[in-house]
Design a protein around this motif. Structure first.
Motif, PDB file in Angstrom:
ATOM      1  N   LEU A 165       0.829  -1.198   0.000  1.00  0.00           N
ATOM      2  CA  LEU A 165       0.000   0.000   0.000  1.00  0.00           C
ATOM      3  C   LEU A 165       0.869   1.257   0.000  1.00  0.00           C
ATOM      4  O   LEU A 165       1.927   1.281   0.603  1.00  0.00           O
ATOM      5  CB  LEU A 165      -0.912   0.030   1.230  1.00  0.00           C
ATOM      6  N   ASP A 166       0.385   2.288  -0.643  1.00  0.00           N
ATOM      7  CA  ASP A 166       1.015   3.611  -0.616  1.00  0.00           C
ATOM      8  C   ASP A 166       0.195   4.471   0.340  1.00  0.00           C
ATOM      9  O   ASP A 166      -0.912   4.922   0.000  1.00  0.00           O
ATOM     10  CB  ASP A 166       1.022   4.212  -2.017  1.00  0.00           C
ATOM     11  N   LEU A 167       0.712   4.704   1.538  1.00  0.00           N
ATOM     12  CA  LEU A 167      -0.042   5.429   2.548  1.00  0.00           C
ATOM     13  C   LEU A 167      -0.096   6.938   2.286  1.00  0.00           C
ATOM     14  O   LEU A 167      -0.658   7.681   3.095  1.00  0.00           O
ATOM     15  CB  LEU A 167       0.530   5.148   3.939  1.00  0.00           C
ATOM     16  N   GLU A 168       0.451   7.366   1.154  1.00  0.00           N
ATOM     17  CA  GLU A 168       0.260   8.750   0.719  1.00  0.00           C
ATOM     18  C   GLU A 168      -0.993   8.882  -0.143  1.00  0.00           C
ATOM     19  O   GLU A 168      -1.413   9.990  -0.466  1.00  0.00           O
ATOM     20  CB  GLU A 168       1.483   9.225  -0.083  1.00  0.00           C
ATOM     21  N   GLN A 169      -1.584   7.755  -0.528  1.00  0.00           N
ATOM     22  CA  GLN A 169      -2.785   7.727  -1.357  1.00  0.00           C
ATOM     23  C   GLN A 169      -3.957   7.173  -0.549  1.00  0.00           C
ATOM     24  O   GLN A 169      -3.767   6.438   0.424  1.00  0.00           O
ATOM     25  CB  GLN A 169      -2.557   6.867  -2.597  1.00  0.00           C
ATOM     26  N   PRO A 170      -5.204   7.516  -0.922  1.00  0.00           N
ATOM     27  CA  PRO A 170      -6.364   7.077  -0.148  1.00  0.00           C
ATOM     28  C   PRO A 170      -6.424   5.565   0.036  1.00  0.00           C
ATOM     29  O   PRO A 170      -6.086   4.792  -0.868  1.00  0.00           O
ATOM     30  CB  PRO A 170      -7.551   7.575  -0.977  1.00  0.00           C
ATOM     31  N   VAL A 171      -6.853   5.176   1.223  1.00  0.00           N
ATOM     32  CA  VAL A 171      -6.966   3.768   1.611  1.00  0.00           C
ATOM     33  C   VAL A 171      -8.386   3.503   2.091  1.00  0.00           C
ATOM     34  O   VAL A 171      -8.983   4.346   2.775  1.00  0.00           O
ATOM     35  CB  VAL A 171      -5.972   3.422   2.740  1.00  0.00           C
ATOM     36  N   GLY A 172      -8.930   2.361   1.746  1.00  0.00           N
ATOM     37  CA  GLY A 172     -10.199   1.914   2.300  1.00  0.00           C
ATOM     38  C   GLY A 172      -9.916   1.017   3.499  1.00  0.00           C
ATOM     39  O   GLY A 172      -9.354  -0.064   3.350  1.00  0.00           O
ATOM     40  N   LEU A 173     -10.270   1.474   4.685  1.00  0.00           N
ATOM     41  CA  LEU A 173     -10.047   0.730   5.922  1.00  0.00           C
ATOM     42  C   LEU A 173     -11.315  -0.045   6.259  1.00  0.00           C
ATOM     43  O   LEU A 173     -12.378   0.553   6.459  1.00  0.00           O
ATOM     44  CB  LEU A 173      -9.693   1.701   7.052  1.00  0.00           C
ATOM     45  N   LEU A 174     -11.218  -1.367   6.305  1.00  0.00           N
ATOM     46  CA  LEU A 174     -12.370  -2.221   6.584  1.00  0.00           C
ATOM     47  C   LEU A 174     -12.246  -2.808   7.986  1.00  0.00           C
ATOM     48  O   LEU A 174     -11.233  -3.421   8.324  1.00  0.00           O
ATOM     49  CB  LEU A 174     -12.460  -3.357   5.565  1.00  0.00           C
ATOM     50  N   LEU A 175     -13.287  -2.614   8.779  1.00  0.00           N
ATOM     51  CA  LEU A 175     -13.366  -3.169  10.133  1.00  0.00           C
ATOM     52  C   LEU A 175     -14.724  -3.858  10.251  1.00  0.00           C
ATOM     53  O   LEU A 175     -15.665  -3.337  10.849  1.00  0.00           O
ATOM     54  CB  LEU A 175     -13.219  -2.057  11.175  1.00  0.00           C
ATOM     55  N   ILE A 176     -14.814  -5.034   9.664  1.00  0.00           N
ATOM     56  CA  ILE A 176     -16.089  -5.735   9.555  1.00  0.00           C
ATOM     57  C   ILE A 176     -16.222  -6.732  10.706  1.00  0.00           C
ATOM     58  O   ILE A 176     -15.503  -7.727  10.784  1.00  0.00           O
ATOM     59  CB  ILE A 176     -16.207  -6.466   8.202  1.00  0.00           C
ATOM     60  N   ALA A 177     -17.155  -6.428  11.625  1.00  0.00           N
ATOM     61  CA  ALA A 177     -17.462  -7.316  12.757  1.00  0.00           C
ATOM     62  C   ALA A 177     -16.201  -7.742  13.510  1.00  0.00           C
ATOM     63  O   ALA A 177     -15.982  -8.923  13.765  1.00  0.00           O
ATOM     64  CB  ALA A 177     -18.230  -8.543  12.270  1.00  0.00           C
ATOM     65  N   VAL A 178     -15.373  -6.760  13.865  1.00  0.00           N
ATOM     66  CA  VAL A 178     -14.139  -7.081  14.588  1.00  0.00           C
ATOM     67  C   VAL A 178     -13.980  -6.261  15.866  1.00  0.00           C
ATOM     68  O   VAL A 178     -13.394  -6.730  16.835  1.00  0.00           O
ATOM     69  CB  VAL A 178     -12.910  -6.911  13.662  1.00  0.00           C
ATOM     70  N   LEU A 179     -14.543  -5.049  15.906  1.00  0.00           N
ATOM     71  CA  LEU A 179     -14.304  -4.168  17.048  1.00  0.00           C
ATOM     72  C   LEU A 179     -14.996  -4.649  18.317  1.00  0.00           C
ATOM     73  O   LEU A 179     -14.627  -4.236  19.423  1.00  0.00           O
ATOM     74  CB  LEU A 179     -14.748  -2.745  16.704  1.00  0.00           C
ATOM     75  N   MET A 180     -15.984  -5.538  18.189  1.00  0.00           N
ATOM     76  CA  MET A 180     -16.649  -6.067  19.383  1.00  0.00           C
ATOM     77  C   MET A 180     -15.729  -6.985  20.189  1.00  0.00           C
ATOM     78  O   MET A 180     -16.031  -7.351  21.317  1.00  0.00           O
ATOM     79  CB  MET A 180     -17.929  -6.816  19.006  1.00  0.00           C
TER      80      MET A 180
END
Length: 284
Positions: A165-180
Motif C-alpha cells: 500500500l502507498d499510505l500517501e494515497q487514499p486507503v479503504g479501511l475495513l473493520l467488519i465485525a471485529v471491534l466487538m
C-alpha cells in the motif's frame, strides 16, 4: 448439554486435524471469532469449541447465520461503493477471517484490477488459508499480515503493508465485525483513531458492529455465552458505534442497520432483525 460441557467435547473427526494445526501454534481448545464466523457461513475451517460457541450464540439468536450473511453482504456493497464512487484502489482489511469467496480483493479487482489489498488477522489458520487462497489479479496485489489491530504503529510499519500500500494515497479501511472483540477498557475508539489519523485525505472507513439496541435480552445471553467460552464480545449502541467515525464525513445513509445500508434491492425483511450497525465515512 451446557455450553461449558460442549466446549469440553471434541468430535472424533477433528482430532487428526487439530493435532496438525496445533503444530503450527493454533489453540484449538478455545473458540475463535474467525472460525465461529466460518461455521455460521457454512465453512469447514472450525473445531468443536468454535461450533459449540456458534450453537450457543444461535440458541440466543436463532437468526445468527442469516445475520452473518447480511454482514458479509454489506462488506461486498461497501467495497464496490468505495471502488466505484470514491475511487479507492487500495484496502486495509482488518480482522479478515477465514477466506470466504468473494473476498475483498475479488470484489474490488473485478471492478478495478489494479486494486491492492492487505489482509490482517491474528489467527494462524487465517494466515495459512489466506496465503494459499488470496491470490488476486496480477495487475494488483494482495498481502497478508499476522498482526493485532491494537498495535497500529507496528502494523502500519510492517514491510508487507508498506510494500503493498502507498499510505500517501487514499486507503479503504475495513473493520467488519471485529471491534466487538476489544473491551471498552482497552479503548477501541483510540485504536481506530490511531489508524484513521495515519491515513491521508480521501481515505474511507467501513465497519459493522453488533448491537444490543434491537434485542437487549438476546444479546445479553450472547455476551454471557462468550464469557463462558473465554471470549470478549462487546455489543455497542448506535452512539458508541458512531464514535468510531469521529472527525470523518459519514456517507449516506449514515450509521444504519447493516441490511439497510445501500441495499441492492427492495428490503423484504425488517432491517432490525440483523443486530448490526454499519456505516462508511470519508476523510476530508
Amino acid at each position: 448439554m451446557t455450553t461449558s460441557q460442549a466446549f469440553a467435547q471434541q468430535d472424533d473427526g477433528d482430532r487428526s486435524e487439530v493435532s496438525d494445526w496445533e503444530r503450527f501454534g493454533v489453540d484449538t481448545s478455545k473458540p475463535h471469532s474467525a472460525r465461529i464466523y466460518d461455521y455460521w457461513l457454512g465453512g469447514k475451517t472450525n473445531f468443536a469449541p468454535d461450533r459449540a460457541m456458534g450453537e450457543a450464540i444461535g440458541q440466543a439468536i436463532p437468526g445468527i447465520r442469516t445475520m452473518a450473511k447480511e454482514n458479509r453482504a454489506f462488506q461486498g456493497r461497501a467495497v464496490r461503493h468505495l471502488v466505484r464512487e470514491q475511487g479507492i484502489r487500495q484496502f486495509l482489511d482488518l480482522g479478515t477471517g477465514i477466506p470466504t469467496s468473494p473476498n475483498t480483493h475479488d470484489i474490488a479487482q473485478a471492478i478495478a484490477p489494479e486494486t491492492r489489498v492487505v489482509y490482517v488477522d491474528n489467527d494462524p489458520i487465517v494466515l495459512a488459508h489466506a496465503r494459499a487462497l488470496m491470490v488476486g489479479d496480477p495487475s494488483g496485489r494482495t498481502s497478508y499480515i499476522h498482526a493485532d489491530l491494537g498495535r497500529s504503529e507496528e502494523l502500519l510499519a510492517d514491510p508487507a503493508l508498506t510494500s503493498t500500500l502507498d499510505l500517501e494515497q487514499p486507503v479503504g479501511l475495513l473493520l467488519i465485525a471485529v471491534l466487538m472483540l476489544i473491551a471498552d477498557e482497552d479503548d477501541p475508539w483510540g485504536k481506530v483513531a490511531a489508524l484513521r489519523d495515519a491515513l491521508p485525505s480521501g481515505s474511507c472507513i467501513a465497519l459493522t458492529h453488533p448491537t444490543q439496541d434491537f434485542d437487549p435480552e438476546a444479546v445479553r445471553r450472547v455476551e454471557e455465552s462468550a464469557r463462558q467460552g473465554g471470549m470478549t464480545l462487546v455489543p455497542r449502541t448506535r452512539e458508541q458505534v458512531a464514535r468510531f467515525f469521529d472527525g470523518w464525513e459519514l456517507l449516506e445513509p449514515g450509521v444504519s442497520p447493516v441490511m439497510s445500508w445501500l441495499p441492492d434491492g427492495e428490503l423484504t425483511a425488517d432491517p432490525e432483525t440483523a443486530y448490526y450497525w454499519s456505516g462508511v465515512a470519508r476523510k476530508k
